[in-house]
Design a protein around this motif. Structure first.
Motif: not given
Length: 269
Positions: A33-38
């Protein structure tokens, strides 16, 4: 430095989203999730594109796990694929037939495949290659030898697990029975093999490799009635690939020996 209400809200929303994903057991999506949001922020992705990418990660991970599980269940003895088979080295193989079988259309018809020929001509390699293609296409496959199948059925009968054993062999979309005729079957082995073939008849496919010509099955298996009944069910819907050529395995060993010999000669010179 104070934190604005908006920042607090976004942080809480992020944690809640991760919690929702974990609750739904979408663990790979939660981890990404964090990687995709970035990535979405950097590449200015739309909400739809970001969501699609997140779910794509979960789908890919799920498919990889399912494939690994099917591979473990299949018990294929080697990682062979059809691209590993050298058709030019084995002129006894009908390449057009094998390419057609590789489409896996025979699974849709619950048809069988018989590879018949002497040892070493590539029967096992081709059956494993077709089995791997079936696994990768999402099908349940199981590989066994005729001797092992007979031994498992015999043990199951002694332990009162006959029905469970039959259900196990009935389950796979494709059952590969290797080396029929290489070793003598126990007294009840031919009967057990027939019952496995019979319960799969017109329901699911079986690939069988044997060094015994079809005309010699009655003599080889010691029971003409069982042999005839087994052939009746196997051949009702079947592709028979008779391979009568040089030893594919021996040629491979010879090539390895020549490679080693060339390496030794190069070092000596």
């Amino acid at each position: 430095m104070s934190t604005s209400p908006m920042q607090v809200s976004e942080a809480r929303r992020f944690q809640q989203l991760r919690g929702h994903l974990s609750y739904l057991k979408l663990n790979d999506a939660a981890e990404a999730l964090n990687r995709v949001l970035d990535q979405a922020r950097t590449e200015r992705m739309s909400l739809t594109a970001a969501l699609e990418r997140l779910l794509e990660i979960e789908v890919e991970a799920t498919e990889a796990r399912r494939l690994a599980a099917r591979e473990r269940f299949a018990c294929l003895p080697e990682p062979w694929t059809l691209s590993d088979f050298d058709f030019a080295a084995q002129p006894g193989v009908d390449e057009k037939l094998i390419r057609d079988l590789a489409t896996l259309r025979f699974l849709d018809d619950a048809s069988n495949v018989l590879f018949v020929g002497p040892p070493g001509v590539g029967k096992t390699m081709l059956s494993v290659a077709l089995g791997r293609a079936a696994v990768e296409a999402g099908n349940r496959v199981y590989f066994t030898t005729a001797a092992d199948l007979a031994a498992r059925c015999h043990k199951a009968a002694l332990e009162g697990r006959w029905k469970t054993c039959m259900n196990f062999f009935a389950g796979p979309k494709l059952l590969i029975i290797d080396e029929l005729g290489y070793l003598p079957l126990p007294e009840d082995g031919a009967s057990a093999l027939f019952q496995v073939i019979n319960q799969r008849y017109l329901k699911s496919s079986t690939i069988l490799t044997t060094n015994v010509g079809i005309a010699d099955w009655a003599t080889a298996f010691g029971d003409a009635t069982v042999a005839a009944a087994m052939l009746d069910r196997l051949l009702h819907r079947a592709a028979v690939a008779g391979i009568d050529g040089p030893s594919y395995r021996l040629r491979g060993h010879q090539n390895q020996a020549e490679t080693l010999r060339a390496g030794v000669n190069a070092r000596v010179s």
